[in-house]
Structures are given as C-alpha cells and as structure tokens.
Design an enzyme around this catalytic site. Structure first.
Site, mmCIF file in Angstrom:
data_model
loop_
_atom_site.group_PDB
_atom_site.id
_atom_site.type_symbol
_atom_site.label_atom_id
_atom_site.label_comp_id
_atom_site.label_asym_id
_atom_site.label_seq_id
_atom_site.Cartn_x
_atom_site.Cartn_y
_atom_site.Cartn_z
ATOM 1 N N TRP A 160 0.822 -1.215 0.000
ATOM 2 C CA TRP A 160 0.000 0.000 0.000
ATOM 3 C C TRP A 160 0.850 1.257 0.000
ATOM 4 O O TRP A 160 0.349 2.355 -0.238
ATOM 5 C CB TRP A 160 -0.974 0.002 1.185
ATOM 6 C CG TRP A 160 -0.342 0.210 2.538
ATOM 7 C CD1 TRP A 160 0.486 -0.647 3.196
ATOM 8 C CD2 TRP A 160 -0.515 1.337 3.408
ATOM 9 N NE1 TRP A 160 0.848 -0.136 4.426
ATOM 10 C CE2 TRP A 160 0.250 1.084 4.590
ATOM 11 C CE3 TRP A 160 -1.233 2.525 3.332
ATOM 12 C CZ2 TRP A 160 0.309 1.977 5.657
ATOM 13 C CZ3 TRP A 160 -1.175 3.414 4.406
ATOM 14 C CH2 TRP A 160 -0.415 3.143 5.538
ATOM 15 N N ASP A 161 2.152 1.091 0.231
ATOM 16 C CA ASP A 161 3.078 2.220 0.176
ATOM 17 C C ASP A 161 2.957 2.977 -1.148
ATOM 18 O O ASP A 161 3.103 4.208 -1.195
ATOM 19 C CB ASP A 161 4.525 1.728 0.293
ATOM 20 C CG ASP A 161 4.775 0.856 1.507
ATOM 21 O OD1 ASP A 161 3.799 0.323 2.071
ATOM 22 O OD2 ASP A 161 5.943 0.673 1.877
ATOM 23 N N GLU A 186 1.491 -1.641 13.295
ATOM 24 C CA GLU A 186 1.580 -3.104 13.318
ATOM 25 C C GLU A 186 2.025 -3.651 14.677
ATOM 26 O O GLU A 186 2.166 -4.863 14.837
ATOM 27 C CB GLU A 186 2.510 -3.583 12.203
ATOM 28 C CG GLU A 186 1.936 -3.327 10.827
ATOM 29 C CD GLU A 186 2.919 -3.604 9.699
ATOM 30 O OE1 GLU A 186 2.459 -3.766 8.555
ATOM 31 O OE2 GLU A 186 4.137 -3.641 9.967
ATOM 32 N N GLN A 214 4.171 3.494 13.715
ATOM 33 C CA GLN A 214 4.104 4.558 12.706
ATOM 34 C C GLN A 214 2.766 5.265 12.815
ATOM 35 O O GLN A 214 1.895 4.847 13.568
ATOM 36 C CB GLN A 214 4.254 3.970 11.304
ATOM 37 C CG GLN A 214 3.099 3.077 10.870
ATOM 38 C CD GLN A 214 3.407 2.283 9.617
ATOM 39 O OE1 GLN A 214 4.115 1.295 9.670
ATOM 40 N NE2 GLN A 214 2.861 2.713 8.494
#
Length: 768
Positions: A358-359, A490, A603
C-alpha cells in the site's frame, strides 16, 4: 549510535576507507538501477569476506511456497520473492598469478566509493598490495543505462604501480545464483543453455513455476591506455548455468589496462526470443559505444533532475539526503510499464519480496504525479485495475465474501495475495482504502477524471462492497463496527475499531457513492456499462450508505482525541521519552507479546487519517491528537517520520519537523533502524519528498487551486522545488524572508499563498 561514514556532499554518496564491516551496508547504499533492472554494489572481482549478492529484474519473481508453523485456512499458498537474478557483473582478476581479493590483500589504501547521483554512475577505486607484493591501482565505473534499459556497462581499470604485471581478466555470467531469503532452500532458476560468440557470452535460464525466461549476456573488450587491443579470449569455460572467458595481458609498470564489459538481461516479458533480443542489445550498445552510453546517461539524468530536484541551501546533509531519496525513487520506477510497480526495497535487497504494498498508493503516487507526466501516476492506478479480478478472488476465497467485494492484497506481484502473516494478510485491511484514496488524489491533482469512468469506478465499487460486508452492526453501540483488524500500527494486532480503518471505510463508501452519481450524469454510457457488468442496484447502494452513515469511531471526550482503537487508554501509558533508551528499538529488544500490550506505536495510525483527511478536522483536533500520539510513537517504521514531519510543520513545531525530516531523508544513509545492509527503504523515500513539498512548502490542492503555506527550518538558508501541476511547471523558492513562484510556458496560473490568491505570470517571478 547511527552510522556516520558517508561523507557529506551535495550530489554524491561517498565512502572513504576500506572497512569490511561496512561492506554489506555500502552494497545497499551504492545500489544502482534504471527502472527495468538493478543491482547492489557488489564487487566485480572476487571477495571472500561478508557480502550480500544481489541483482534484480523488474517484474520477475518466484512463488516461494509458504512456510508457517501452524497453517490457517486462507493463508496464501506462496510468498512472492524478487529473485536474485543471474550475475553479469562478475570479473575474476589475477595479478601475477594471484587472485585479486580485497579480503586477502596485504594492504588497501585510498579506498573510495562514489555514487554520482547527478550523472547516474557508481565508481570504486583503491590501491591494493597483493600478497605476492604487486601493488596496483584500480578504478571501476559502472552504470545501468536509462535510455537503453537492457544494458549495463563496466569500465574496470588496473594500473601496476611497483612492477610489471601479467593481468588475467576472467569475466563471467553466472545463473547458478540463490536468494539469501528462501523458505525451502529451493533453486529458483532452471538453466536452459549457454552460447558463446567470440567476445560475447549468453546464458539463458527460466524461473521454476513462473517460467519467466531470461537471457543474461556480456560482451568484453580489453584496452591498454584507452586503445582497444581487439583480443579474443584465451579460453572459455562453460558450465550448465555459467560461462567464463579468460584474457591475459602483459602490462608494464604504470601502464593502465582495462576491461570494458557490457551486460544485462532480455526477458520473456518483452521478447518472444530472448537470445535474439540479447544479440541485438549487444549490437546496439557496441554501435553507441561505452563513451557515448555514459554521455547519454548523464544527459538522461540531467533531464530527470531538471524536474525532480529539490535544492536546500545551507544544510549539506539535508541536501544530500533528499537527493539520495529522489535518486533511488527514479532508479526504481520510471513509469514506462504499467505491469510494474514499486517494491519497498526496490532493487537494493530481497526483504519484503520486492513486491507491491500500500506504500505505492499512500506515499509514492504524489511524488510521481508531481515530478513526471501524469501518465506515470495513471499507470500505477492501471496496475491496480488490471488486478481487480484477483482482488475479488482474494475476498471470496480467503474471506468468504461475495458479490464482487474486492480486497486488494497486502503484498503482491500479480494481484494474488502472497503475504503469509495472518495478522497482516487478513487484518491490515486499511490498504483497500489507500487504493481508493489514490484514485481521489490523482483526480484532485491532475484534474483528469477519465480514469474513473474508464476503470476506477469498478475498483471503487469492489472496495465499497468489501467495506459493507466487513462491517457489522453492534446492538450494544447501535452503530456499525469493524472488528479484528491491524491498523497501520503493526504493534497492535487483532484489535477492534481502529479509528483509521473505520474512518477510511466510511470515506470509501461515501466517495464511491458520489462518483456513481457523477458518472451517471456526465458519462452515462460508461455508467450503464459498469452497472450492468457489476450488477449494482439502488438497494445495495442504500445498504452501503447505512454502514457509512452509522460508522462507529472510538473517542475520548476527556482528552478530546480519537482513540487508536477500543481500549487504547487501558494500556500502561508510559511515554517514549520516559522509556529506557537501552530498550530501543523495542522490536529488537522486546518479546512480541510485550510489544502488543504496550502503548508504543510503530508509525502514524490515527495521524495517518489526519494526514489523508486533513480538511475534515480542525487544527485544534490535529494538535491534540498529534501531541498525544506522537509521544507514544517509536518510529520503527520507515513510513513514520515523514507523516509526522508534515504535521509538525503544519502545527508550527518547526524544530520537530526538521528532526523528523532529517530522520526520513537520512534513514538509510545514517542507518537509523540498524538494517540498511538488507536494502534501502525505497517507498518511504517518497515520504521524504512529501515532507518538504507538503510539509515545509505546505502544498495542498483545494477547490482546484494549488495552495502553499511556505515555512523554512532555521537551519536552512533556502530551498526550492518544482511541481508539474496539470501540465504547468511551477517552481517554488523559499527563503527566511520571502517565497517566490514562477510558472513555465505562456499561460498564467492562479495559486493561493498563505490564504491569499496570487496570479503567477509566465516566466515572471511572483513574490510574497
């Protein structure tokens, strides 16, 4: 402590001094690529020390069978691995009968590597004393042609310094390579044949299972003081998957000898007959010649930099950092082929399988939209459209969904899910939202709506159907909830009602509904075609909207923040600043159980939602959420610092924005995460670009107009960047006292700077 051996320089990455402990890190940092292939900065000659061999070809992969301790229904059958491709750069070298191997030399001095980002070449030089007493000076220049992207070139020069020498060059191609990262120690390449023709060698091999056929080739020329000796090989040694030539020359003391080696790959993705294509590639390269290939390389990179460069005055490390990021992005993907995408490690390593994440949609598309023609970004959207059927299969077979619901894979090479961690594969479903957001973002930036009626609406419908089926109604809350997910953070698995996931799910449904109405009015033929194809009716759309209108978002009214997920405040809320530094990074020091129970965030998660949907929230809401969540964020993802830098700049926290910028721009150069030897973090490099353009430059698109709120860190004297906005090139220059804007061409442009409209006249500078 971070590594600090890379020398500060505006345009080059430079290493001075030979240190075997740095070899693998430097192999990553000095990697080269041209969008079609790439390679780590391995030595051409033999090296018996620690090294990580890696050459890669875009689009070529192997389905490595999944290996887990406990199989669960729905696991992908394989993990797609970018392959360590056949090695064409190898040149074994003997000096007076002794092999050149820096690991065994008596002495190595004046060792220097340079990756010249401005011109697109890599050079390594040194003076070595071999155990037989011969002292030699070596310089090797290497590049992968941007224009002729099947061709690479090496010019390897040797000068004996203290005595005459017999030099034997043994260039080879080796298809008997393996990956460091394999599940079952399988061989990935099946040799098909070796062919030699005078100074040309060819090894053809194909991948097992996927049957990609690749011809790896080389052509060798031996020179003395720039004069081609027109030598034929003394001998040729062939194995089933390798060919090696041998050339011996007598070289007087202080006389320069060299081998020029052309090499590369022709692949069945592009050619029916890869052998014939390889022969043609060599012929073309020889016609152009090494010197002209290098000159063309410099010109090609000059053209790339003309549009994509960002200048920073007064801060050489910051300047070097952003150019390294931009350089690697352009080495990885140039937008020529809609079958290709951007892997998190690009051509610099094997980790993450080299696959699509998805980056691409969340971080990379803005960079490519603004620094290239919009067709490049459109190709990235087409990539996902072409894999829609696989996304529908993924939702149906792995999750039991129906009616065309689509779950795009977390990791893919061909549209199939190939990530084998359950908590990521089946729970990190927010990636679906990033793909829909990229469609919105592309239209917002380019004003090209045509993609949506042609292709994008089908993608949006599949995604909306997924969210409708993935949510369920909570009698307790009297709202729709989404259970059992992993958000962008995550370090939390299988949690309920992740704010970002719930928010983007609602947004996807709302956006899809709006586009259905727009296409029905403005593109009725496309609307009819799509509705009939996907069998969509008003009743289903009403059911979607019921979910969107009644979506639950966890909040703390006491703190005035959205909760990352249900129960977040039940954690032991010790802030990062109060955490023992010896415990960092926690992903390397703690058990996974301890990480999952902690409040620490890998993140941007809630803040990722605030980044995407900034206009949906007030500045005060952003500040409260930023101050709370940043204090618990350990930034152990490469994707984290850039988002925080952008938001810190918006909140006028400029010292923090600058520190985050340095961290994202020099993440690999300074090896913040102690893992650069595995490869560089390519996709997060696009976030570095965003941290300047969207962070310090404050670029936004609102109401079809470019907006800027320029700010500058106190460490900088000035900075500049360019934006290709709807086929108009806008240049922005910012200093501590003023902001300057110019637009190329013969058409003016209205922009908004700090809340005020400004008309920029062609080829004249507008100043605020």
């Amino acid at each position: 402590m971070n590594q600090d051996y890379i020398q500060p320089d505006n345009w080059s990455i430079i290493e001075e001094g030979f240190d075997p402990e740095r070899i693998k890190s430097s192999e990553s940092l000095f990697s080269i690529g041209n969008g079609a292939m790439g390679q780590r900065a391995n030595f051409e000659e033999k090296y018996s020390g620690k090294t990580f061999q890696g050459s890669y070809i875009a689009g070529i992969y192997y389905p490595d069978k999944t290996k887990v301790g406990w199989w669960k229904n729905g696991y992908p059958k394989y993990f797609a691995k970018v392959l360590n491709a056949p090695n064409w750069i190898g040149i074994d070298i003997e000096i007076n009968g002794e092999a050149l191997d820096l690991n065994n030399c008596l002495n190595v001095v004046n060792y220097r590597r340079e990756l010249n980002m401005k011109e697109g070449w890599y050079n390594r030089s040194f003076i070595a004393t071999l155990q037989n007493g011969t002292q030699i000076s070596v310089s090797s220049k290497r590049f992968l042609s941007i224009n002729e992207d099947e061709i690479g070139a090496i010019n390897f020069e040797i000068t004996p310094l203290n005595k005459d020498a017999t030099i034997t060059y043994k260039p080879y191609i080796d298809a008997g390579v393996t990956n460091e990262d394999t599940n079952w120690e399988e061989k990935f390449w099946e040799p098909l044949g070796v062919i030699n023709n005078q100074n040309e060698g060819f090894v053809t091999a194909q991948t097992f299972k996927t049957h990609f056929k690749v011809t790896t080739f080389m052509q060798n020329s031996i020179f003395e003081n720039e004069k081609n000796l027109n030598l034929s090989p003394n001998s040729i040694n062939n194995l089933v998957d390798k060919t090696q030539f041998s050339y011996s020359v007598f070289v007087s003391k202080n006389t320069k000898s060299s081998i020029q080696k052309l090499g590369g790959y022709t692949v069945s993705l592009n050619h029916k007959n890869t052998q014939e294509a390889a022969e043609s590639a060599i012929k073309k390269a020889l016609t152009i010649g090494y010197d002209q290939l290098l000159e063309d390389q410099k010109q090609a990179w000059a053209k790339i930099w003309e549009m994509s460069d960002i200048t920073i005055d007064g801060d050489i490390k910051a300047q070097q950092g952003i150019r390294f990021n931009i350089f690697q992005l352009n080495q990885t993907y140039l937008g020529k082929d809609s079958r290709l995408n951007i892997g998190p490690k690009g051509f610099t390593g094997e980790k993450y399988g080299g696959s699509t994440y998805w980056d691409t949609e969340a971080y990379c598309i803005p960079f490519y939209m603004a620094t290239k023609d919009q067709e490049v970004a459109r190709n990235l959207l087409i990539y996902r459209y072409n894999q829609l059927d696989k996304a529908i299969e993924n939702a149906e077979h792995n999750l039991g969904f129906k009616n065309g619901a689509a779950l795009y894979p977390m990791v893919t090479m061909n549209g199939e899910e190939c990530h084998n961690e359950w908590e990521i594969t089946h729970e990190e479903i927010h990636r679906n939202g990033a793909i829909a957001f990229a469609i919105f973002n592309y239209y917002r930036f380019t004003n090209d709506y045509s993609y949506i009626p042609e292709k994008g609406l089908e993608v949006l419908i599949g995604i909306a159907r997924f969210w409708h089926q993935r949510a369920n109604f909570s009698m307790e809350k009297n709202q729709y909830v989404i259970l059992g997910v992993t958000g962008p953070n995550e370090y939390e698995n299988n949690i309920n009602n992740n704010f970002y996931t719930n928010y983007i799910a609602k947004w996807c449904i709302d956006y899809t509904t709006a586009q259905l109405k727009k296409v029905a009015i403005e593109y009725p033929t496309d609307h009819k075609r799509i509705i009939e194809k996907v069998i969509l009716g008003d009743t289903e759309i009403k059911e979607w909207n019921k979910v969107a209108e009644n979506m639950y978002f966890p909040k703390s009214n006491t703190l005035g923040i959205y909760l990352q997920q249900d129960g977040f405040l039940d954690k032991d809320l010790i802030r990062v600043k109060d955490l023992d530094k010896k415990q960092r990074p926690i992903n390397q020091k703690w058990s996974w159980d301890r990480v999952l129970r902690s409040p620490y965030i890998k993140q941007a998660d809630v803040l990722q939602g605030f980044y995407f949907f900034e206009d949906h929230f007030t500045r005060e809401e952003l500040e409260r959420n930023f101050d709370f969540y940043e204090s618990f964020t350990v930034h152990e993802s490469s994707l984290s610092p850039c988002v925080h830098s952008i938001q810190a700049a918006k909140l006028d926290k400029m010292d923090m924005a600058y520190e985050f910028y340095l961290r994202t721009s020099r993440l690999d150069l300074d090896d913040y995460n102690k893992e650069v030897e595995e490869g560089c973090h390519i996709t997060s490099m696009a976030g570095t670009w965003m941290s300047i353009v969207e962070g310090f430059g404050g670029m936004r698109i609102k109401n079809n107009i470019l907006h800027f709120t320029p700010k500058i860190p106190k460490q900088w004297e000035g900075y500049s960047f360019k934006i290709n906005f709807r086929h108009q090139i806008v240049t922005v220059k910012v200093t501590a006292t003023q902001s300057m804007f110019t637009v190329d061409g013969n058409k003016g442009l209205i922009i908004n700077v700090n809340g005020n409209e400004l008309t920029v006249t062609p080829n004249k500078t507008a100043t605020t």
